[in-house]
Each structure stands twice: as structure tokens, then as C-alpha cells.
Design a protein around this motif. Structure first.
Motif, PDB file in Angstrom:
ATOM      1  N   GLY A  79       0.947  -1.238  -0.049  1.00  0.00           N
ATOM      2  CA  GLY A  79       0.079  -0.062  -0.063  1.00  0.00           C
ATOM      3  C   GLY A  79       1.027   1.278   0.089  1.00  0.00           C
ATOM      4  N   GLY A  80       0.115   2.362  -0.089  1.00  0.00           N
ATOM      5  CA  GLY A  80       0.964   3.528  -0.377  1.00  0.00           C
ATOM      6  C   GLY A  80       1.525   3.951   1.239  1.00  0.00           C
ATOM      7  N   ALA A  81       2.403   5.070   0.989  1.00  0.00           N
ATOM      8  CA  ALA A  81       3.011   5.635   2.196  1.00  0.00           C
ATOM      9  C   ALA A  81       3.673   6.700   1.716  1.00  0.00           C
ATOM     10  CB  ALA A  81       3.958   4.580   2.770  1.00  0.00           C
ATOM     11  N   VAL A 133      -2.848   7.517   4.391  1.00  0.00           N
ATOM     12  CA  VAL A 133      -1.834   6.433   4.347  1.00  0.00           C
ATOM     13  C   VAL A 133      -0.830   6.969   5.360  1.00  0.00           C
ATOM     14  CG1 VAL A 133      -1.987   6.039   1.758  1.00  0.00           C
ATOM     15  CG2 VAL A 133      -0.368   7.931   2.662  1.00  0.00           C
ATOM     16  N   PRO A 134      -0.092   5.919   5.710  1.00  0.00           N
ATOM     17  CA  PRO A 134       0.873   6.076   7.014  1.00  0.00           C
ATOM     18  C   PRO A 134       2.132   6.860   6.353  1.00  0.00           C
ATOM     19  CG  PRO A 134       1.109   3.872   6.237  1.00  0.00           C
ATOM     20  CD  PRO A 134      -0.166   4.311   5.475  1.00  0.00           C
ATOM     21  N   SER A 135       3.025   7.496   7.205  1.00  0.00           N
ATOM     22  CA  SER A 135       4.343   8.223   6.794  1.00  0.00           C
ATOM     23  C   SER A 135       5.153   7.129   7.241  1.00  0.00           C
ATOM     24  CB  SER A 135       4.300   9.347   7.743  1.00  0.00           C
ATOM     25  OG  SER A 135       3.522  10.381   7.090  1.00  0.00           O
ATOM     26  N   ARG A 140      -3.068   6.725  -3.509  1.00  0.00           N
ATOM     27  CA  ARG A 140      -4.081   6.101  -3.467  1.00  0.00           C
ATOM     28  C   ARG A 140      -3.804   4.676  -4.348  1.00  0.00           C
ATOM     29  NH1 ARG A 140      -8.453  10.876  -2.948  1.00  0.00           N
ATOM     30  NH2 ARG A 140      -8.258  11.227  -0.998  1.00  0.00           N
ATOM     31  N   ALA A 141      -2.939   4.866  -5.250  1.00  0.00           N
ATOM     32  CA  ALA A 141      -2.609   3.866  -6.298  1.00  0.00           C
ATOM     33  C   ALA A 141      -1.659   2.876  -5.552  1.00  0.00           C
ATOM     34  CB  ALA A 141      -2.042   4.166  -7.303  1.00  0.00           C
ATOM     35  N   GLY A 142      -1.348   2.882  -4.319  1.00  0.00           N
ATOM     36  CA  GLY A 142      -0.411   1.773  -3.695  1.00  0.00           C
ATOM     37  C   GLY A 142       1.042   2.333  -3.832  1.00  0.00           C
ATOM     38  N   SER A 172       2.835  15.874   6.068  1.00  0.00           N
ATOM     39  CA  SER A 172       1.589  15.399   6.815  1.00  0.00           C
ATOM     40  C   SER A 172       0.424  15.572   6.230  1.00  0.00           C
ATOM     41  CB  SER A 172       1.554  15.875   8.013  1.00  0.00           C
ATOM     42  OG  SER A 172       1.559  17.371   8.073  1.00  0.00           O
ATOM     43  N   GLU A 173       0.109  16.727   5.538  1.00  0.00           N
ATOM     44  CA  GLU A 173      -1.112  16.838   4.738  1.00  0.00           C
ATOM     45  C   GLU A 173      -1.374  16.058   3.699  1.00  0.00           C
ATOM     46  OE1 GLU A 173      -4.864  19.052   4.268  1.00  0.00           O
ATOM     47  OE2 GLU A 173      -3.326  18.970   5.920  1.00  0.00           O
ATOM     48  N   LEU A 174      -0.302  15.573   2.917  1.00  0.00           N
ATOM     49  CA  LEU A 174      -0.289  14.666   1.727  1.00  0.00           C
ATOM     50  C   LEU A 174      -0.692  13.129   2.480  1.00  0.00           C
ATOM     51  CD1 LEU A 174       0.222  14.052  -1.180  1.00  0.00           C
ATOM     52  CD2 LEU A 174       2.516  13.344  -0.544  1.00  0.00           C
ATOM     53  N   ALA A 175      -0.119  12.924   3.713  1.00  0.00           N
ATOM     54  CA  ALA A 175      -0.538  11.434   4.067  1.00  0.00           C
ATOM     55  C   ALA A 175      -2.023  11.464   4.654  1.00  0.00           C
ATOM     56  CB  ALA A 175       0.412  11.091   5.279  1.00  0.00           C
ATOM     57  N   ARG A 176      -2.104  12.544   5.099  1.00  0.00           N
ATOM     58  CA  ARG A 176      -3.779  13.023   5.902  1.00  0.00           C
ATOM     59  C   ARG A 176      -4.568  12.695   4.678  1.00  0.00           C
ATOM     60  NH1 ARG A 176      -7.856  16.098   5.990  1.00  0.00           N
ATOM     61  NH2 ARG A 176      -6.893  17.804   4.982  1.00  0.00           N
TER      62      ARG A 176
END
Length: 162
Positions: free
Chosen positions: A36-38, A144-146, A105-107, A136-140
Motif C-alpha cells: 500500500g501507499g506511504a 496512508v501512513p508516513s 491511493r494507487a499504492g 503530513s497533509e499529503l498522508a492525511r
């Protein structure tokens, strides 16, 4: 996605840096490279940091790269071939944010340096300076996790030890 170009670049970084750089990767007990994405976030002490982090992880990292690097056509072609995408650091860049969220979102993994450029000592996150909020905004937004990373070492490489 130009996976062969990414693998070729990763291999070149390993070969070229091997005589000069002793790369050590420490992982927290139980840490795994999950599916998954991170968002990969790190401090930024040299121009070589994206290459070193690319070597450190088995997963492909799509680096968010300052748009100035895309000014030369050959450099821009190579950067696109290794799945980077441009960001304007002078203002909030909605296009880069949207591209980052789509990739997450595409993993995919997206790499960022929340200092907004190369920083060392008192001007860096390690020196206590607050990071920019983009990572942090992108992850939120992508839910996805950081993956936090820390690069330590001497820069430039010939700098004396203290």
C-alpha cells in the motif's frame, strides 16, 4: 512507470557511491515494508539523499522534486522516467498535492523532504526547525501512513569529524 530506468538508476547509485559511502540502514524492531501507499519523509542534508533512500528501500519511491530540476530537457526526461514529479516550493502547489494523493491511493510510495530543501545544523529539522506541513497533509488526504527516515553523516563527505 519506467521500472527499468528506476532499477538502472538505483544500481548506478550503489556502484558509484560504494567506494565513498558506507550506507547503514537501521530499522525499528518489527518494522516492515508494508503493501500500500506511504509517504516517505526525511531530513535533507545533500543532493544525494534521494538516491541513498532509494537504495535503502526495496519499494519504488516516487520523489516529489523541486520544479527547477525540470528546466533542462534531458534532466526532465530522466526525472519523469524514474517517476518523480515536480513541486513548486515557493507556494502551496495544488497540482503536486493532487499527483501525490493519486499515486498514494494507487499504492505507491511518495518521498518528500519536509524541510523544503537541503538543510544542516541549526537550520534543519534535526536542529529544531519545524518542518513544512506538506508531508503530513499529503498522508492525511490520501489516508496512508508516513515512513519517517533520518539521514545522518558528514556533508560534504570530506568534512572533518567533530
Amino acid at each position: 512507470m519506467s521500472n527499468w530506468c528506476y532499477r538502472l538508476t538505483r544500481g548506478a547509485v550503489r556502484v558509484v557511491s560504494a567506494p565513498f559511502v558506507h550506507l547503514h540502514v537501521w530499522r525499528m524492531p518489527g518494522a516492515v515494508e508494508f503493501a500500500g501507499g506511504a509517504v516517505v519523509v526525511s531530513n535533507h542534508i545533500s543532493h544525494f539523499d534521494p538516491g541513498f533512500l532509494t537504495v535503502a528501500f526495496a519499494r519504488t519511491i516516487d520523489w516529489m522534486t523541486t520544479e527547477e530540476f525540470y528546466a533542462k530537457p534531458l534532466a526532465a526526461a530522466w526525472l519523469r522516467a524514474v517517476d518523480t514529479f515536480p513541486v513548486n516550493r515557493s507556494r502551496p502547489d495544488q497540482r503536486a498535492l493532487r499527483l501525490g494523493v493519486e499515486r498514494l491511493r494507487a499504492g505507491r510510495w511518495v518521498g518528500m523532504f519536509p524541510e523544503g530543501g537541503i538543510r544542516a545544523g541549526a537550520t534543519s529539522i534535526l536542529g529544531g526547525v519545524a518542518p513544512k506541513r506538506g508531508a503530513s497533509e499529503l498522508a492525511r488526504l490520501a489516508d496512508v501512513p508516513s515512513v519517517p527516515c533520518c539521514i545522518v553523516g558528514r556533508y560534504p563527505p570530506h568534512a572533518p569529524r567533530r
